[in-house]
Design an enzyme around this catalytic site. Structure first.
Site, PDB file in Angstrom:
ATOM      1  N   ASN A 100       0.826  -1.211   0.000  1.00 61.59           N
ATOM      2  CA  ASN A 100       0.000   0.000   0.000  1.00 61.59           C
ATOM      3  C   ASN A 100       0.855   1.254   0.000  1.00 61.59           C
ATOM      4  O   ASN A 100       1.636   1.439  -0.948  1.00 61.59           O
ATOM      5  CB  ASN A 100      -1.122  -0.021   1.046  1.00 61.59           C
ATOM      6  CG  ASN A 100      -0.742  -0.310   2.460  1.00 61.59           C
ATOM      7  OD1 ASN A 100      -0.290  -1.400   2.780  1.00 61.59           O
ATOM      8  ND2 ASN A 100      -0.918   0.647   3.356  1.00 61.59           N
ATOM      9  N   ASP A 101       0.746   2.129   0.988  1.00 66.01           N
ATOM     10  CA  ASP A 101       1.285   3.494   0.887  1.00 66.01           C
ATOM     11  C   ASP A 101       2.732   3.588   0.397  1.00 66.01           C
ATOM     12  O   ASP A 101       3.602   2.868   0.894  1.00 66.01           O
ATOM     13  CB  ASP A 101       1.279   4.177   2.263  1.00 66.01           C
ATOM     14  CG  ASP A 101      -0.059   4.167   2.947  1.00 66.01           C
ATOM     15  OD1 ASP A 101      -0.993   3.536   2.430  1.00 66.01           O
ATOM     16  OD2 ASP A 101      -0.172   4.790   4.008  1.00 66.01           O
ATOM     17  N   PRO A 102       2.997   4.556  -0.496  1.00 63.32           N
ATOM     18  CA  PRO A 102       4.383   4.929  -0.778  1.00 63.32           C
ATOM     19  C   PRO A 102       4.973   5.597   0.458  1.00 63.32           C
ATOM     20  O   PRO A 102       4.283   6.363   1.134  1.00 63.32           O
ATOM     21  CB  PRO A 102       4.263   5.941  -1.918  1.00 63.32           C
ATOM     22  CG  PRO A 102       2.886   6.508  -1.828  1.00 63.32           C
ATOM     23  CD  PRO A 102       2.036   5.395  -1.250  1.00 63.32           C
TER      24      PRO A 102
END
Ligand SMILES: *[C@@H]1O[C@H](CO)[C@@H](O)[C@H](O)[C@H]1NC(C)=O
Ligand SMILES: *[C@@H]1O[C@H](CO)[C@@H](O)[C@H](O)[C@H]1NC(C)=O
Ligand SMILES: *[C@@H]1O[C@H](CO)[C@@H](O)[C@H](O)[C@H]1NC(C)=O
Ligand SMILES: *[C@H]1O[C@@H](CO)[C@H](O)[C@@H](O)[C@@H]1NC(C)=O
Length: 611
Positions: A100-102
């Site tokens: 998921n998140d960068p």
């Protein structure tokens, strides 16, 4: 020397041992009612009522942490089979599992670093660590060992998102959220173990962590995602996302030495009824030109600022353009920017938890965003992977100073292979003209449409404030005046499946209103998928009677940039027939006005080295 001199005292600490690896299994439960609300996206028109309802429901059904621990063994991962069908080719992803998140994108001594939330054990959200990849061009990637993983009392239950700051004398430092032994969200720092290692493989988490505790009046279960810090008048500043009751908040912290942080009396910015603010991002943009700025480097420069927040309730990324009141240390959006979920989005499709960084090598600001799947968790487990990153985008301020412009980084063009063109091709009502000769499942298409006359544009009803609803109502098949015209991507031969990306032009009392849609409704014969009619308005005047569209097609993603990057939409789609060489690409028009494809370039895209 805009950083001042404080930093010679910066206390880098090097603990002798890294702790044992433990993580805690965590799981997300999302309230079904809110999911349904989001899926139909009736929000914008129903206003704060549903919002309020969802905030309350989310408070009860929100993130729940399980209590058992697992011991990830990174060297001997249980083998999972990874299905190649529908796997993207040139979008960032690891060889398998959930992402998921960068996190903390940055540039250091000729290398781009990219970290991201990753589950080393499977294709669902769990066991989060900071995976790490390096690149010289942000297109070809090499995977390294995870950089940060739960091991200490201050992150034993999770190593969540954060950002990098490059300190004076070119020293990178990461701030990230740890879930501590009491399940509180705290902010920690990590530094490279060896600054001479060109890949910065190993990161250490000194023992004076955490550097920021939630403190009095701050909800320790809603306190995360520190930003890149900026330096001004003798202090570092950084933001942490939070909420208080239903108000979304970006708390401001100041520090002289990056270690001892004090919360400012007033939040940097907050908005009622927007719920949890995840992954805030704050940065300057020049009033004109495409050049980016280092976050601290604003003195004497003509700038505006951008504040982006990821709203956990709607799961979209919203930004405003505004003014940083440096004397008060507060952010005020311009009166032309709507603050909240009727506001501007980076992307009107699947795109969340994004983060920018300044690339000193090419003096540009680059945006990374997570693109999740639109299939089911069961599908993801079967596929053996879930989640990709959008193609990194250069961002700059639109000359109208009211919004950002976004464009895929120029390095992407190195993947362009075979090229086909279409010039001065008329599209009459009902026409579908095939763009032949490229790999339509893995392509880059750039097209300029010419609209000879706007006379037939349908009247715009001012109640159509929700672009996505309008697109659902007036899809690619519903005949209009000027439009729908655009591209049919990932189309099967007999159009059983296709993902249209198209414009519709309406006439309002003052000017024309342009809608850009990326409609997944007919994208797949498979059931059980999320198939929204994603859409956004495009703020252009049509003085030159031209509209441009660029679509990056990559098996199960269509990432589109309307009007040179004014409005962007990313759709995840899962065709069953329109796969590999059975995917086709068409230019089409279902409006009564004839449209001309003035210039179309399409390229087959090569596959880069991908982790
Ligand atoms: C703090 O945040 C959590 C997680 O969103 C929520 O469940 C809880 O109700 C909040 N507590 C208060 C006092 O607002
Ligand atoms: C740091 O990295 C450099 C370059 O890879 C290497 O030569 C050196 O031995 C490393 N130092 C330590 C202490 O590992
Ligand atoms: C918006 O702000 C500008 C200056 O920043 C001002 O000139 C204008 O009058 C404002 N408009 C409204 C509607 O408040
Ligand atoms: C991506 O998946 C779809 C379909 O399951 C959800 O509706 C979205 O909320 C989700 N987006 C994010 C950012 O999680």
């Amino acid at each position: 020397m805009f950083f001042g001199t404080t930093f010679s005292f910066f206390p880098y600490k090097y603990p002798t041992q890294l702790g044992t690896l433990t993580t805690k299994l965590t799981s997300v439960l999302t309230s079904p009612l809110c999911l349904v609300s989001m899926a139909v996206s009736k929000f914008l028109s129903l206003g704060t009522f549903i919002t309020f309802l969802c905030v309350i429901i989310n408070a009860n059904y929100g993130r729940v942490e399980a209590s058992h621990r697992v011991y990830p063994q990174f060297q001997s991962l249980s083998a999972v089979s990874v299905k190649q069908l529908l796997r993207t080719s040139y979008h960032f992803q690891p060889s398998k599992n959930w992402i998921n998140d960068p996190n903390a994108p940055m540039y250091y001594n000729g290398i781009y670093h990219f970290f991201y939330q990753y589950n080393p054990k499977g294709a669902v959200w769990s066991n989060m660590v900071w995976a790490h990849s390096v690149s010289k061009d942000m297109i070809n990637w090499e995977a390294l060992e995870p950089a940060i993983y739960p091991s200490e009392h201050f992150d034993i239950n999770g190593a969540w998102s954060g950002s990098a700051t490059i300190l004076p004398n070119n020293k990178p430092i990461i701030l990230y959220t740890g879930l501590d032994h009491k399940d509180r969200q705290v902010q920690n720092y990590a530094v490279p173990a060896n600054l001479s290692d060109p890949y910065l493989r190993k990161w250490i988490k000194p023992s004076n962590n955490p550097v920021v505790n939630p403190g009095k009046g701050v909800n320790a279960s809603a306190f995360r995602d520190p930003t890149t810090a900026w330096w001004l008048n003798g202090h570092w500043r950084m933001l942490v996302g939070s909420k208080r009751n239903h108000r979304g908040i970006a708390y401001l912290y100041r520090s002289r030495d990056f270690m001892y942080w004090i919360k400012a009396k007033h939040p940097f910015h907050s908005v009622p009824y927007t719920g949890m603010w995840e992954c805030p991002d704050f940065y300057p943009v020049l009033l004109s030109g495409k050049e980016g700025l280092e976050t601290s480097n604003i003195q004497g420069k003509p700038v505006k600022h951008v504040l982006k927040v990821s709203l956990d309730i709607t799961r979209y990324d919203y930004y405003t353009v505004g003014t940083y009141l440096t004397a008060k240390d507060r952010y005020v959006p311009d009166n032309t920017s709507v603050d909240g979920w009727a506001g501007l989005r980076y992307d009107y499709g699947n795109f969340y938890a994004s983060k920018t960084f300044f690339d000193p090598a090419k003096k540009r600001r680059i945006l990374w965003g997570w693109v999740n799947e639109s299939d089911t968790t069961e599908d993801d487990v079967k596929k053996g992977w879930a989640g990709i990153q959008a193609i990194p985008r250069t961002v700059w301020l639109d000359p109208n100073q009211r919004q950002l412009m976004q464009w895929p980084i120029e390095e992407l063009e190195t993947l362009r292979g075979k090229n086909v063109k279409m010039r001065h091709q008329q599209l009459k009502t009902g026409d579908h003209i095939e763009v032949k000769g490229i790999t339509a499942a893995q392509a880059d298409v750039d097209v300029t449409f010419y609209i000879p006359s706007l006379d037939k544009a349908e009247p715009f009803n001012p109640s159509w404030t929700n672009a996505q609803e309008l697109c659902a109502k007036k899809g690619a098949e519903v005949q209009g005046g000027v439009g729908p015209f655009g591209l049919l991507t990932l189309a099967s031969k007999n159009l059983e499946e296709y993902t249209p990306v198209f414009f519709r032009v309406f006439k309002s009392s003052k000017k024309h209103v342009i809608l850009l849609c990326s409609d997944a409704t007919s994208s797949s014969l498979m059931d059980g998928l999320y198939k929204p009619s994603f859409a956004g308005y495009v703020n252009v005047d049509l003085a030159d009677k031209r509209l441009t569209l660029r679509s990056l097609i990559d098996h199960s993603v269509v990432e589109s940039f309307g009007a040179g990057g004014k409005t962007c939409i990313t759709s995840r789609v899962y065709p069953t027939l329109a796969v590999f060489e059975n995917a086709n690409l068409y230019a089409f028009n279902h409006g009564t006005e004839t449209i001309t494809v003035e210039n179309l370039n399409a390229w087959s895209m090569k596959k880069p080295r991908m982790n």
